[in-house]
Design an enzyme around this catalytic site. Structure first.
Site, PDB file in Angstrom:
ATOM      1  N   GLN A  71      44.659  23.627  33.948  1.00  0.00           N
ATOM      2  CA  GLN A  71      45.724  24.503  33.952  1.00  0.00           C
ATOM      3  C   GLN A  71      45.564  25.689  33.127  1.00  0.00           C
ATOM      4  OE1 GLN A  71      48.695  21.494  32.998  1.00  0.00           O
ATOM      5  NE2 GLN A  71      49.191  22.444  31.273  1.00  0.00           N
ATOM      6  N   ASP A  94      34.459  28.619  45.939  1.00  0.00           N
ATOM      7  CA  ASP A  94      35.956  28.428  46.160  1.00  0.00           C
ATOM      8  C   ASP A  94      36.535  29.354  46.135  1.00  0.00           C
ATOM      9  OD1 ASP A  94      37.622  26.573  46.324  1.00  0.00           O
ATOM     10  OD2 ASP A  94      37.825  26.163  44.162  1.00  0.00           O
TER      11      ASP A  94
END
Length: 538
Positions: A172, A324
């Site tokens: 995160q 990605d």
């Protein structure tokens, strides 16, 4: 009978899984530097295995029980299948959220497989996996900081917001300010992610292999192999930081015309470790946020062109590809140069985030992949077959390979009209492709099994880019395919020049190694061959 077999399989898996985890867990705890944390980890692994088994058996049982006896092709079976797909997708979503980590990554990948997975799975995963990932507590963040740098975040930084601005499958991001006053983004790996990754991969492997035995056409073992190789690299943020810098260096050296329009945040190496990554904070719009992009004075069409060109250059020229590129990893902002297009709109700059997953394409793979895309854009059927076979599709599945890459049926792939690959993006068009995928599911599974893993990652990248382009343009654009055609053609020509140059260089070195007499003989032979060629009729 099938249902009883499924539940027996589940029971066996639970027994084996518990025994394996228990035996290895005891040794793991005894040798650990942090027995309390390790005990908690080893307790969680059997729980995850249990969840996996129950979910897999429940989904398999639901399909078997609900669809048995319904006539193939009937409206009733279609309705029931839709309901089962939706229930199963929600069960899988719940499993991913409960287990977290690599399960979230699996869910994200499923959400990008428009051509292979039923719409209910794609929609469920896509709506939840990118922006609703589990969040680590501030106490867990402090735990990671203490292990990595020996201090809590409030000591390392002048300011540190304990509430993350984004959370992904493996980490995160928090906003902070350095003691020098610089605003930064700090990526913190979820606690114990590295410790649990191998066990989670093995647990997922048990389920995937079991489902493959029950449903032979369901073969995702290749995905597990790829994860086993790529996950350790993604979990090392020092690798990600190096990838980021190498990517920008490639644009400066190999694609200087794009260098000012592609950017990655500056890395603060003194505040970076394998589980902490501190980088320049970036303001901008997420690439699929069309409304904000327009408010910034940028045309979505220009963004679509830039995304297509940047990734075409990476795939066909650099051979070092960000694999990605989903919407959360691509930020758009006005180019710092202040340049504008011919309509007075600001030119965009594409900011690439999350550089953990890259793939390098060797010369032959890059040449054949570029040649294949050139053939697809220019509808050259013979070249499509030739280069598909060289990439592993074989002589029998090249039509299917072309369809997966372009999302177009073969008759449109080889249509010579200039816009033959453009996808309108309508629901009817998507339904046609999903029906096509459902009809050829076993063949698609066989193709995915055959293709090299690097090409499978290119397929994933291709899916991500298609999704981004659809968001920006409400369907694919002709301009994107023209860009792909040009960049792939240039790359093919450059590769051929490079091969000729390498051959000439080899010949020069070989010639210098010969004696003077031998060199004279070679030169005389070459002149004689030239004379013979000139004397032959055309």
């Amino acid at each position: 009978m099938a249902a009883r077999s499924l539940w027996r399989t589940r029971s066996k898996l639970l027994v084996v899984g518990t025994a394996v985890c228990g035996g290895s867990g005891a040794a793991f705890i005894a040798s650990s530097e942090d027995p309390t944390a390790t005990l908690k980890l080893c307790t969680n692994i059997p729980v995850r295995l249990y969840r996996n088994t129950v979910t897999a058996a429940s989904i398999a049982f639901d399909y078997e029980y609900s669809l048995t006896g319904l006539a193939e092709g009937s409206s009733e079976k279609a309705k029931v299948k839709h309901e089962v797909h939706l229930r199963s997708a929600q069960k899988l979503q719940e499993l991913c959220f409960k287990n977290g980590g690599i399960y979230i990554k699996l869910g994200q990948h499923i959400g990008q497989l428009d051509y292979l997975v039923p719409e209910e799975y794609v929609r469920t995963m896509r709506e939840s996996m990118l922006n609703k990932c589990p969040v680590s507590s501030y106490e867990q963040v402090c735990e990671v900081f203490k292990k990595e740098v020996g201090e809590t975040p409030d000591k390392v930084f002048a300011e540190f917001d304990p509430v993350p601005i984004a959370s992904a499958s493996l980490a995160q991001v928090h906003v902070a300010r350095t003691h020098e006053g610089k605003k930064v983004a700090v990526k913190v790996q979820h606690a114990h992610m590295t410790d649990s990754a191998a066990a989670d991969t093995a647990a997922v492997g048990v389920i995937v292999n079991t489902l493959h035995r029950i449903f032979p056409s369901f073969d995702y073992r290749w995905l597990l192999e790829e994860m086993s190789e790529s996950l350790p690299k993604e979990l090392d943020f020092l690798v990600e930081a190096k990838n980021s810098e190498k990517c920008l260096d490639n644009f400066r050296k190999l694609s200087p015309h794009l260098a000012e329009y592609v950017y990655a945040p500056t890395i603060y190496w003194n505040l970076t470790s394998s589980k902490l990554l501190t980088m320049e904070f970036m303001d901008g719009a997420q690439v699929n946020d069309v409304a904000t992009i327009k408010k910034l004075g940028i045309q979505p069409f220009d963004v679509s062109k830039l995304v297509s060109q940047a990734f075409a250059e990476m795939m066909f020229k650099h051979g070092f590809v960000h694999c990605d590129p989903h919407a959360a990893n691509l930020i758009v902002r006005p180019s710092p140069s202040g340049k504008r297009n011919i309509y007075g709109k600001k030119k965009p700059q594409l900011v690439l985030l999350d550089h953990g997953l890259y793939k390098e394409l060797d010369f032959d793979t890059r040449f054949n992949y570029a040649s294949l895309w050139k053939a697809l854009v220019f509808a050259d059927a013979n070249a499509i077959k030739k280069h598909s076979a060289k990439l592993g599709a074989g002589d029998d599945l090249y039509v299917l390979f072309a369809g997966i890459l372009t999302m177009r049926p073969w008759n449109q792939v080889v249509d010579t009209s200039v816009d033959h690959l453009v996808i309108p993006g309508t629901k009817e068009d998507l339904s046609e492709m999903q029906m096509y995928a459902s009809q050829y599911f076993p063949q698609i599974s066989e193709l995915l099994r055959r293709l090299p893993r690097v090409i499978l990652l290119m397929l994933k990248t291709n899916d991500c880019l298609r999704s981004v382009n659809n968001e920006l343009m409400r369907g694919s654009s002709l301009e994107s395919f023209l860009i792909i055609g040009k960049v792939s053609s240039d790359a093919v020509m450059e590769a051929k020049r490079s091969q000729r140059k390498s051959l000439m260089e080899w010949f020069r070195v070989w010639l210098e190694g010969l004696s003077v007499e031998a060199r004279l003989w070679v030169m005389q032979f070459a002149l004689w061959m030239l004379q013979v060629r000139r004397a032959l009729p055309l």
